[in-house]
Design a protein around this motif. Structure first.
Motif, PDB file in Angstrom:
ATOM      1  N   LYS A  79       0.830  -1.205   0.000  1.00 22.93           N
ATOM      2  CA  LYS A  79       0.000   0.000   0.000  1.00 22.93           C
ATOM      3  C   LYS A  79       0.863   1.253   0.000  1.00 22.93           C
ATOM      4  CE  LYS A  79      -3.468   2.345   2.900  1.00 22.93           C
ATOM      5  NZ  LYS A  79      -4.271   2.234   4.139  1.00 22.93           N
ATOM      6  N   GLY A  80       2.021   1.183   0.666  1.00 24.79           N
ATOM      7  CA  GLY A  80       2.923   2.329   0.736  1.00 24.79           C
ATOM      8  C   GLY A  80       4.361   1.873   0.871  1.00 24.79           C
ATOM      9  N   ILE A  81       5.277   2.702   0.379  1.00 21.89           N
ATOM     10  CA  ILE A  81       6.705   2.388   0.441  1.00 21.89           C
ATOM     11  C   ILE A  81       7.426   3.574   1.072  1.00 21.89           C
ATOM     12  CG2 ILE A  81       8.756   1.750  -0.884  1.00 21.89           C
ATOM     13  CD1 ILE A  81       6.836   0.811  -3.116  1.00 21.89           C
ATOM     14  N   ILE A  82       8.202   3.305   2.099  1.00 21.57           N
ATOM     15  CA  ILE A  82       8.993   4.327   2.789  1.00 21.57           C
ATOM     16  C   ILE A  82      10.458   4.044   2.476  1.00 21.57           C
ATOM     17  CG2 ILE A  82       9.550   5.360   5.015  1.00 21.57           C
ATOM     18  CD1 ILE A  82       6.868   4.033   6.026  1.00 21.57           C
ATOM     19  N   ILE A  83      11.129   4.972   1.783  1.00 20.61           N
ATOM     20  CA  ILE A  83      12.489   4.724   1.318  1.00 20.61           C
ATOM     21  C   ILE A  83      13.449   5.740   1.929  1.00 20.61           C
ATOM     22  CG2 ILE A  83      13.909   4.236  -0.707  1.00 20.61           C
ATOM     23  CD1 ILE A  83      11.430   4.109  -2.389  1.00 20.61           C
ATOM     24  N   ILE A  84      14.525   5.233   2.503  1.00 18.87           N
ATOM     25  CA  ILE A  84      15.535   6.120   3.079  1.00 18.87           C
ATOM     26  C   ILE A  84      16.677   6.228   2.073  1.00 18.87           C
ATOM     27  CG2 ILE A  84      16.940   6.605   5.121  1.00 18.87           C
ATOM     28  CD1 ILE A  84      15.111   4.667   6.662  1.00 18.87           C
ATOM     29  N   VAL A  85      16.463   7.099   1.101  1.00 23.88           N
ATOM     30  CA  VAL A  85      17.389   7.326  -0.007  1.00 23.88           C
ATOM     31  C   VAL A  85      17.220   8.785  -0.405  1.00 23.88           C
ATOM     32  CG1 VAL A  85      18.188   6.474  -2.248  1.00 23.88           C
ATOM     33  CG2 VAL A  85      16.849   4.971  -0.801  1.00 23.88           C
ATOM     34  N   SER A  86      18.106   9.318  -1.201  1.00 20.15           N
ATOM     35  CA  SER A  86      17.943  10.701  -1.645  1.00 20.15           C
ATOM     36  C   SER A  86      16.709  10.822  -2.536  1.00 20.15           C
ATOM     37  CB  SER A  86      19.184  11.172  -2.413  1.00 20.15           C
ATOM     38  OG  SER A  86      19.230  10.574  -3.690  1.00 20.15           O
ATOM     39  N   LEU A  87      16.075  11.975  -2.470  1.00 22.45           N
ATOM     40  CA  LEU A  87      14.856  12.207  -3.226  1.00 22.45           C
ATOM     41  C   LEU A  87      15.083  12.038  -4.723  1.00 22.45           C
ATOM     42  CD1 LEU A  87      11.919  13.096  -3.449  1.00 22.45           C
ATOM     43  CD2 LEU A  87      12.690  15.474  -3.323  1.00 22.45           C
ATOM     44  N   GLY A  88      16.175  12.598  -5.241  1.00 23.89           N
ATOM     45  CA  GLY A  88      16.448  12.500  -6.667  1.00 23.89           C
ATOM     46  C   GLY A  88      16.582  11.066  -7.132  1.00 23.89           C
ATOM     47  N   ALA A  89      17.283  10.248  -6.336  1.00 25.39           N
ATOM     48  CA  ALA A  89      17.461   8.840  -6.694  1.00 25.39           C
ATOM     49  C   ALA A  89      16.117   8.114  -6.741  1.00 25.39           C
ATOM     50  CB  ALA A  89      18.398   8.167  -5.698  1.00 25.39           C
ATOM     51  N   VAL A  90      15.253   8.406  -5.771  1.00 24.74           N
ATOM     52  CA  VAL A  90      13.941   7.755  -5.734  1.00 24.74           C
ATOM     53  C   VAL A  90      13.107   8.148  -6.949  1.00 24.74           C
ATOM     54  CG1 VAL A  90      11.757   7.617  -4.491  1.00 24.74           C
ATOM     55  CG2 VAL A  90      13.907   7.487  -3.243  1.00 24.74           C
ATOM     56  N   VAL A  91      13.121   9.421  -7.291  1.00 20.60           N
ATOM     57  CA  VAL A  91      12.347   9.889  -8.451  1.00 20.60           C
ATOM     58  C   VAL A  91      12.791   9.153  -9.704  1.00 20.60           C
ATOM     59  CG1 VAL A  91      11.905  11.868  -9.955  1.00 20.60           C
ATOM     60  CG2 VAL A  91      11.808  12.140  -7.471  1.00 20.60           C
ATOM     61  N   ARG A  92      14.102   9.022  -9.899  1.00 27.65           N
ATOM     62  CA  ARG A  92      14.594   8.328 -11.091  1.00 27.65           C
ATOM     63  C   ARG A  92      14.201   6.851 -11.088  1.00 27.65           C
ATOM     64  NH1 ARG A  92      18.958  11.870 -10.234  1.00 27.65           N
ATOM     65  NH2 ARG A  92      20.017  10.358  -8.879  1.00 27.65           N
ATOM     66  N   MET A  93      14.237   6.222  -9.916  1.00 24.28           N
ATOM     67  CA  MET A  93      13.948   4.790  -9.851  1.00 24.28           C
ATOM     68  C   MET A  93      12.468   4.460 -10.025  1.00 24.28           C
ATOM     69  SD  MET A  93      16.549   3.204  -6.979  1.00 24.28           S
ATOM     70  CE  MET A  93      16.171   4.369  -5.663  1.00 24.28           C
ATOM     71  N   ILE A  94      11.583   5.320  -9.512  1.00 28.15           N
ATOM     72  CA  ILE A  94      10.157   4.984  -9.587  1.00 28.15           C
ATOM     73  C   ILE A  94       9.500   5.487 -10.857  1.00 28.15           C
ATOM     74  CG2 ILE A  94       9.964   4.981  -7.074  1.00 28.15           C
ATOM     75  CD1 ILE A  94       8.435   7.629  -7.268  1.00 28.15           C
ATOM     76  N   ALA A  95      10.165   6.401 -11.595  1.00 26.71           N
ATOM     77  CA  ALA A  95       9.549   6.985 -12.794  1.00 26.71           C
ATOM     78  C   ALA A  95       9.015   5.928 -13.765  1.00 26.71           C
ATOM     79  CB  ALA A  95      10.533   7.915 -13.492  1.00 26.71           C
ATOM     80  N   PRO A  96       9.762   4.871 -14.078  1.00 28.43           N
ATOM     81  CA  PRO A  96       9.247   3.876 -15.032  1.00 28.43           C
ATOM     82  C   PRO A  96       8.102   3.032 -14.477  1.00 28.43           C
ATOM     83  CG  PRO A  96      11.647   3.736 -14.811  1.00 28.43           C
ATOM     84  CD  PRO A  96      11.148   4.561 -13.672  1.00 28.43           C
TER      85      PRO A  96
END
Length: 377
Positions: A79-96
Protein backbone atom coordinates in the motif's frame (compact mmCIF):
# COMPACT_ATOMS: atom_id res chain seq x y z
CA UNK A 1 16.74 -14.92 4.12
CA UNK A 2 18.69 -12.91 1.55
CA UNK A 3 17.37 -12.08 -1.92
CA UNK A 4 19.92 -11.67 -4.70
CA UNK A 5 18.61 -9.04 -7.09
CA UNK A 6 19.26 -9.73 -10.76
CA UNK A 7 18.01 -7.94 -13.87
CA UNK A 8 15.19 -9.82 -15.58
CA UNK A 9 14.42 -11.93 -12.51
CA UNK A 10 11.67 -10.38 -10.34
CA UNK A 11 12.47 -11.20 -6.70
CA UNK A 12 10.05 -13.21 -4.61
CA UNK A 13 8.99 -11.21 -1.60
CA UNK A 14 7.21 -12.42 1.50
CA UNK A 15 4.77 -9.61 2.15
CA UNK A 16 3.13 -9.49 5.57
CA UNK A 17 2.59 -5.81 6.33
CA UNK A 18 0.86 -3.06 4.37
CA UNK A 19 4.00 -0.89 4.11
CA UNK A 20 7.58 -1.59 3.03
CA UNK A 21 10.50 0.26 4.63
CA UNK A 22 13.67 0.23 2.52
CA UNK A 23 17.20 1.35 3.43
CA UNK A 24 20.54 1.10 1.60
CA UNK A 25 22.96 2.99 3.89
CA UNK A 26 24.34 2.39 7.36
CA UNK A 27 22.53 5.37 8.93
CA UNK A 28 19.42 4.56 6.92
CA UNK A 29 19.32 1.03 8.32
CA UNK A 30 19.41 2.37 11.88
CA UNK A 31 16.57 4.78 11.10
CA UNK A 32 14.58 2.05 9.36
CA UNK A 33 14.93 -0.35 12.28
CA UNK A 34 13.75 2.31 14.74
CA UNK A 35 10.86 3.18 12.48
CA UNK A 36 9.61 -0.38 11.95
CA UNK A 37 9.69 -0.92 15.71
CA UNK A 38 7.00 1.80 15.95
CA UNK A 39 5.03 0.60 12.92
CA UNK A 40 3.97 -3.05 13.37
CA UNK A 41 2.32 -3.15 9.93
CA UNK A 42 5.63 -2.74 8.07
CA UNK A 43 8.11 -5.07 6.39
CA UNK A 44 11.76 -4.02 6.56
CA UNK A 45 14.20 -4.40 3.66
CA UNK A 46 17.90 -3.50 3.72
CA UNK A 47 21.22 -4.52 2.19
CA UNK A 48 22.90 -7.65 3.54
CA UNK A 49 26.21 -5.87 4.11
CA UNK A 50 24.58 -4.06 7.04
CA UNK A 51 23.49 -7.33 8.67
CA UNK A 52 23.37 -7.13 12.48
CA UNK A 53 22.67 -10.76 13.38
CA UNK A 54 19.05 -10.50 14.55
CA UNK A 55 17.43 -10.25 11.12
CA UNK A 56 15.79 -13.69 11.27
CA UNK A 57 14.27 -12.91 14.65
CA UNK A 58 13.01 -9.53 13.47
CA UNK A 59 11.91 -10.91 10.07
CA UNK A 60 14.07 -8.46 8.14
CA UNK A 61 14.25 -9.03 4.37
CA UNK A 62 17.85 -8.58 3.27
CA UNK A 63 18.97 -8.17 -0.33
CA UNK A 64 22.10 -7.98 -2.45
CA UNK A 65 22.25 -5.91 -5.62
CA UNK A 66 20.61 -2.69 -6.80
CA UNK A 67 17.53 -1.58 -4.90
CA UNK A 68 16.14 -0.44 -8.25
CA UNK A 69 15.48 -4.10 -9.08
CA UNK A 70 13.49 -4.55 -5.87
CA UNK A 71 11.10 -1.62 -6.35
CA UNK A 72 8.84 -3.12 -9.09
CA UNK A 73 7.86 -5.99 -6.79
CA UNK A 74 7.28 -3.62 -3.88
CA UNK A 75 5.12 -1.37 -6.08
CA UNK A 76 2.85 -4.28 -6.94
CA UNK A 77 2.56 -5.60 -3.39
CA UNK A 78 2.43 -2.77 -0.86
CA UNK A 79 0.00 0.00 0.00
CA UNK A 80 2.92 2.33 0.74
CA UNK A 81 6.70 2.39 0.44
CA UNK A 82 8.99 4.33 2.79
CA UNK A 83 12.49 4.72 1.32
CA UNK A 84 15.54 6.12 3.08
CA UNK A 85 17.39 7.33 -0.01
CA UNK A 86 17.94 10.70 -1.65
CA UNK A 87 14.86 12.21 -3.23
CA UNK A 88 16.45 12.50 -6.67
CA UNK A 89 17.46 8.84 -6.69
CA UNK A 90 13.94 7.76 -5.73
CA UNK A 91 12.35 9.89 -8.45
CA UNK A 92 14.59 8.33 -11.09
CA UNK A 93 13.95 4.79 -9.85
CA UNK A 94 10.16 4.98 -9.59
CA UNK A 95 9.55 6.99 -12.79
CA UNK A 96 9.25 3.88 -15.03
CA UNK A 97 6.84 2.25 -12.54
CA UNK A 98 4.19 4.97 -12.44
CA UNK A 99 0.77 4.02 -13.83
CA UNK A 100 -2.14 5.89 -12.27
CA UNK A 101 -2.64 7.95 -9.10
CA UNK A 102 -5.65 5.80 -8.23
CA UNK A 103 -3.52 2.63 -8.13
CA UNK A 104 0.09 3.68 -7.47
CA UNK A 105 1.20 3.12 -3.86
CA UNK A 106 2.06 6.03 -1.61
CA UNK A 107 5.79 6.74 -1.64
CA UNK A 108 7.55 8.55 1.20
CA UNK A 109 11.24 9.49 1.26
CA UNK A 110 13.38 10.04 4.37
CA UNK A 111 16.79 11.67 4.16
CA UNK A 112 19.82 9.77 5.46
CA UNK A 113 19.89 11.68 8.76
CA UNK A 114 16.18 11.20 9.36
CA UNK A 115 15.53 14.94 9.53
CA UNK A 116 13.00 15.30 6.69
CA UNK A 117 10.11 13.04 5.71
CA UNK A 118 8.85 13.86 2.23
CA UNK A 119 5.56 12.86 0.60
CA UNK A 120 6.58 12.01 -2.98
CA UNK A 121 3.83 10.03 -4.70
CA UNK A 122 0.09 9.40 -4.27
CA UNK A 123 -0.19 11.90 -1.44
CA UNK A 124 -3.96 11.72 -1.26
CA UNK A 125 -5.36 8.54 -2.76
CA UNK A 126 -2.27 6.53 -1.87
CA UNK A 127 -2.17 7.95 1.65
CA UNK A 128 1.41 9.27 1.42
CA UNK A 129 0.56 12.60 3.07
CA UNK A 130 -0.98 10.92 6.10
CA UNK A 131 1.87 8.42 6.23
CA UNK A 132 4.39 11.27 6.06
CA UNK A 133 2.86 12.92 9.12
CA UNK A 134 2.89 9.66 11.09
CA UNK A 135 6.49 8.80 10.18
CA UNK A 136 7.67 12.35 10.96
CA UNK A 137 6.01 12.18 14.37
CA UNK A 138 7.82 8.93 15.22
CA UNK A 139 11.20 10.23 14.07
CA UNK A 140 10.67 13.74 15.45
CA UNK A 141 11.38 14.91 11.92
CA UNK A 142 9.99 17.59 9.62
CA UNK A 143 7.06 16.47 7.40
CA UNK A 144 7.28 17.91 3.89
CA UNK A 145 3.96 17.94 2.04
CA UNK A 146 3.44 20.00 -1.10
CA UNK A 147 -0.12 19.06 -2.10
CA UNK A 148 -1.98 22.31 -2.72
CA UNK A 149 -5.07 21.46 -0.66
CA UNK A 150 -2.90 20.54 2.34
CA UNK A 151 -0.78 23.67 2.06
CA UNK A 152 -3.77 25.97 1.61
CA UNK A 153 -5.85 24.17 4.27
CA UNK A 154 -8.83 23.55 2.07
CA UNK A 155 -10.88 20.53 0.96
CA UNK A 156 -8.90 17.63 -0.59
CA UNK A 157 -11.46 16.66 -3.25
CA UNK A 158 -10.09 13.18 -3.91
CA UNK A 159 -10.01 12.33 -0.19
CA UNK A 160 -13.14 14.16 0.93
CA UNK A 161 -14.90 12.08 3.60
CA UNK A 162 -12.51 9.14 3.19
CA UNK A 163 -12.03 8.80 6.96
CA UNK A 164 -15.79 8.22 7.24
CA UNK A 165 -15.84 5.68 4.42
CA UNK A 166 -17.44 7.99 1.84
CA UNK A 167 -17.02 6.94 -1.78
CA UNK A 168 -17.22 9.14 -4.85
CA UNK A 169 -19.42 7.98 -7.70
CA UNK A 170 -17.01 8.83 -10.50
CA UNK A 171 -13.42 10.03 -10.82
CA UNK A 172 -14.20 11.95 -14.01
CA UNK A 173 -14.48 15.40 -12.39
CA UNK A 174 -11.99 14.98 -9.53
CA UNK A 175 -9.23 16.91 -11.28
CA UNK A 176 -11.23 19.94 -12.51
CA UNK A 177 -13.12 20.22 -9.21
CA UNK A 178 -9.82 20.03 -7.31
CA UNK A 179 -8.49 22.82 -9.51
CA UNK A 180 -11.52 24.96 -8.71
CA UNK A 181 -11.02 24.40 -4.98
CA UNK A 182 -7.30 25.24 -4.86
CA UNK A 183 -7.81 28.21 -7.21
CA UNK A 184 -10.35 29.62 -4.74
CA UNK A 185 -13.29 29.62 -7.13
CA UNK A 186 -16.86 29.53 -5.79
CA UNK A 187 -17.51 26.07 -4.34
CA UNK A 188 -20.85 24.63 -3.20
CA UNK A 189 -20.89 21.80 -0.67
CA UNK A 190 -24.36 20.24 -0.65
CA UNK A 191 -24.94 17.73 2.15
CA UNK A 192 -28.10 15.69 2.62
CA UNK A 193 -26.71 12.85 4.74
CA UNK A 194 -23.56 11.55 6.39
CA UNK A 195 -21.15 12.87 8.98
CA UNK A 196 -21.05 16.62 9.58
CA UNK A 197 -17.47 16.77 10.89
CA UNK A 198 -15.72 16.76 7.49
CA UNK A 199 -13.86 20.06 7.91
CA UNK A 200 -10.39 19.12 9.20
CA UNK A 201 -9.00 22.47 10.30
CA UNK A 202 -9.48 24.75 13.30
CA UNK A 203 -9.85 27.72 10.94
CA UNK A 204 -13.31 28.55 9.55
CA UNK A 205 -14.28 27.48 6.04
CA UNK A 206 -12.67 29.64 3.33
CA UNK A 207 -15.02 32.36 2.08
CA UNK A 208 -15.22 30.78 -1.38
CA UNK A 209 -16.77 27.57 0.04
CA UNK A 210 -20.49 27.71 0.86
CA UNK A 211 -22.63 24.96 2.35
CA UNK A 212 -26.19 24.10 1.29
CA UNK A 213 -28.75 21.57 2.45
CA UNK A 214 -30.28 20.94 -0.98
CA UNK A 215 -29.22 21.00 -4.61
CA UNK A 216 -31.87 23.42 -5.87
CA UNK A 217 -30.72 26.08 -3.42
CA UNK A 218 -27.12 25.58 -4.50
CA UNK A 219 -28.03 25.83 -8.19
CA UNK A 220 -29.40 29.33 -7.69
CA UNK A 221 -25.96 30.49 -6.52
CA UNK A 222 -24.34 29.23 -9.76
CA UNK A 223 -21.15 27.82 -8.20
CA UNK A 224 -18.03 27.09 -10.24
CA UNK A 225 -17.82 23.60 -8.74
CA UNK A 226 -19.78 21.44 -6.34
CA UNK A 227 -19.35 18.59 -3.89
CA UNK A 228 -22.60 16.71 -3.28
CA UNK A 229 -22.91 14.38 -0.29
CA UNK A 230 -26.00 12.22 -0.57
CA UNK A 231 -27.25 8.63 -0.57
CA UNK A 232 -29.87 9.50 -3.20
CA UNK A 233 -29.65 9.02 -6.95
CA UNK A 234 -29.95 12.53 -8.40
CA UNK A 235 -32.83 13.48 -10.69
CA UNK A 236 -32.15 14.69 -14.23
CA UNK A 237 -32.74 18.28 -13.14
CA UNK A 238 -30.41 17.95 -10.15
CA UNK A 239 -27.62 16.53 -12.34
CA UNK A 240 -27.02 20.06 -13.63
CA UNK A 241 -24.98 20.60 -10.46
CA UNK A 242 -22.53 17.97 -11.70
CA UNK A 243 -21.34 19.86 -14.78
CA UNK A 244 -18.30 20.45 -12.59
CA UNK A 245 -19.10 18.40 -9.54
CA UNK A 246 -18.48 15.19 -7.65
CA UNK A 247 -21.03 13.06 -5.80
CA UNK A 248 -19.95 11.42 -2.54
CA UNK A 249 -21.78 8.46 -1.03
CA UNK A 250 -21.83 8.45 2.79
CA UNK A 251 -22.47 5.13 4.52
CA UNK A 252 -25.98 5.69 5.88
CA UNK A 253 -28.28 2.99 4.47
CA UNK A 254 -29.17 0.12 6.79
CA UNK A 255 -30.72 -3.07 5.43
CA UNK A 256 -32.82 -5.14 7.79
CA UNK A 257 -33.06 -8.62 6.30
CA UNK A 258 -34.79 -11.86 7.16
CA UNK A 259 -34.55 -14.94 4.96
CA UNK A 260 -35.30 -18.63 4.84
CA UNK A 261 -32.47 -20.93 5.85
CA UNK A 262 -30.17 -21.68 2.92
CA UNK A 263 -31.20 -18.70 0.78
CA UNK A 264 -28.46 -18.09 -1.77
CA UNK A 265 -26.34 -14.95 -1.78
CA UNK A 266 -27.38 -14.40 -5.40
CA UNK A 267 -31.06 -14.17 -4.44
CA UNK A 268 -30.35 -11.89 -1.49
CA UNK A 269 -28.15 -9.63 -3.63
CA UNK A 270 -30.80 -9.42 -6.33
CA UNK A 271 -33.44 -8.32 -3.81
CA UNK A 272 -31.09 -5.73 -2.31
CA UNK A 273 -30.22 -4.21 -5.71
CA UNK A 274 -33.84 -4.17 -6.80
CA UNK A 275 -34.89 -2.50 -3.55
CA UNK A 276 -32.29 0.28 -3.49
CA UNK A 277 -33.07 0.99 -7.15
CA UNK A 278 -36.78 1.28 -6.34
CA UNK A 279 -35.97 3.75 -3.56
CA UNK A 280 -33.62 5.70 -5.88
CA UNK A 281 -30.76 5.13 -3.45
CA UNK A 282 -27.13 4.31 -4.20
CA UNK A 283 -25.88 0.88 -3.19
CA UNK A 284 -22.55 2.58 -2.40
CA UNK A 285 -24.24 4.18 0.61
CA UNK A 286 -25.17 0.88 2.25
CA UNK A 287 -23.48 0.59 5.63
CA UNK A 288 -24.83 -2.57 7.24
CA UNK A 289 -26.97 -5.67 7.01
CA UNK A 290 -28.91 -6.37 10.21
CA UNK A 291 -30.84 -9.48 11.16
CA UNK A 292 -31.80 -11.81 14.02
CA UNK A 293 -29.29 -13.79 16.08
CA UNK A 294 -30.63 -17.03 14.57
CA UNK A 295 -29.14 -15.90 11.24
CA UNK A 296 -25.67 -15.01 12.51
CA UNK A 297 -24.22 -17.95 10.56
CA UNK A 298 -26.43 -17.62 7.47
CA UNK A 299 -23.98 -18.11 4.61
CA UNK A 300 -25.89 -16.07 2.04
CA UNK A 301 -26.02 -13.03 4.31
CA UNK A 302 -22.38 -13.37 5.35
CA UNK A 303 -21.23 -13.74 1.75
CA UNK A 304 -23.02 -10.56 0.66
CA UNK A 305 -21.68 -8.58 3.62
CA UNK A 306 -18.14 -9.75 2.84
CA UNK A 307 -18.48 -9.08 -0.88
CA UNK A 308 -19.42 -5.43 -0.36
CA UNK A 309 -17.49 -4.82 2.86
CA UNK A 310 -20.71 -4.07 4.77
CA UNK A 311 -21.05 -4.45 8.52
CA UNK A 312 -23.07 -7.45 9.67
CA UNK A 313 -25.10 -7.12 12.88
CA UNK A 314 -27.58 -9.42 14.55
CA UNK A 315 -29.88 -9.00 17.55
CA UNK A 316 -31.52 -11.33 20.03
CA UNK A 317 -35.29 -11.84 19.77
CA UNK A 318 -35.69 -10.03 23.08
CA UNK A 319 -33.84 -6.98 21.74
CA UNK A 320 -35.87 -6.97 18.52
CA UNK A 321 -39.08 -7.10 20.53
CA UNK A 322 -38.20 -3.85 22.30
CA UNK A 323 -38.95 -2.01 19.04
CA UNK A 324 -42.54 -1.17 18.20
CA UNK A 325 -43.30 -2.19 14.60
CA UNK A 326 -46.30 -1.73 12.34
CA UNK A 327 -46.71 -5.33 11.27
CA UNK A 328 -45.94 -7.75 14.15
CA UNK A 329 -46.23 -11.36 13.05
CA UNK A 330 -47.38 -14.26 15.22
CA UNK A 331 -45.96 -16.67 12.65
CA UNK A 332 -42.49 -15.11 12.84
CA UNK A 333 -42.76 -15.15 16.65
CA UNK A 334 -43.62 -18.86 16.61
CA UNK A 335 -40.41 -19.75 14.75
CA UNK A 336 -37.97 -17.10 16.00
CA UNK A 337 -39.26 -15.65 19.26
CA UNK A 338 -39.42 -12.20 17.64
CA UNK A 339 -42.49 -10.46 16.23
CA UNK A 340 -40.43 -9.14 13.35
CA UNK A 341 -36.87 -9.26 12.05
CA UNK A 342 -36.16 -6.88 9.19
CA UNK A 343 -38.09 -3.89 10.56
CA UNK A 344 -36.79 -3.78 14.16
CA UNK A 345 -33.25 -4.74 13.11
CA UNK A 346 -33.02 -1.80 10.70
CA UNK A 347 -34.49 0.60 13.25
CA UNK A 348 -32.22 -0.57 16.07
CA UNK A 349 -29.03 -0.08 14.10
CA UNK A 350 -29.97 3.16 12.34
CA UNK A 351 -31.66 4.79 15.36
CA UNK A 352 -34.07 6.30 12.85
CA UNK A 353 -37.62 7.20 13.88
CA UNK A 354 -39.11 5.57 10.80
CA UNK A 355 -38.25 3.31 7.87
CA UNK A 356 -37.74 4.31 4.24
CA UNK A 357 -39.20 0.92 3.33
CA UNK A 358 -41.27 -0.74 6.03
CA UNK A 359 -41.15 -4.29 4.70
CA UNK A 360 -41.06 -6.08 1.39
CA UNK A 361 -41.18 -9.82 0.84
CA UNK A 362 -39.56 -11.17 -2.29
CA UNK A 363 -39.12 -14.92 -2.68
CA UNK A 364 -37.14 -16.18 0.29
CA UNK A 365 -36.12 -12.71 1.43
CA UNK A 366 -37.80 -10.05 3.57
CA UNK A 367 -36.18 -6.61 3.56
CA UNK A 368 -36.66 -3.29 5.35
CA UNK A 369 -34.61 -0.15 4.78
CA UNK A 370 -33.63 2.68 7.11
CA UNK A 371 -31.38 5.70 6.71
CA UNK A 372 -29.18 6.86 9.58
CA UNK A 373 -30.41 10.38 10.50
CA UNK A 374 -28.21 13.22 9.24
CA UNK A 375 -25.37 13.84 11.66
CA UNK A 376 -26.03 10.73 13.77
CA UNK A 377 -23.25 8.62 12.23
Amino acid sequence: MTVVLEAGKPPKINQQGAYAVVAITKHGVDTARNLTAAFPDTDLYYMKKFEKGDEKEKKVRMFEGSVRLLLPSLFESYKGIIIIVSLGAVVRMIAPLLKDKKTDPGVVVIDDKGENVISVLSGHLGGANELTREVAAVLDARPVITTASDVQKTIPVDLFGKRFGWEWDSAEKLTPVSASVVNEEQIAVIQESGEKEWWNYSLPLPENIKTYDNINHALTSKPDASLVITHRVLTKEEEMILENGVVYRPKVIVLGIGCNRGTTSEEIESVIKETVDELHFSIKSVKAICTIELKKDEKGLLDIANKYGWEFHYYSPEKLNTVEINQPSQTVFKYTGAYGVSEPAALLYSKADSLELVKKKSGNVTISVAVIPFGNN
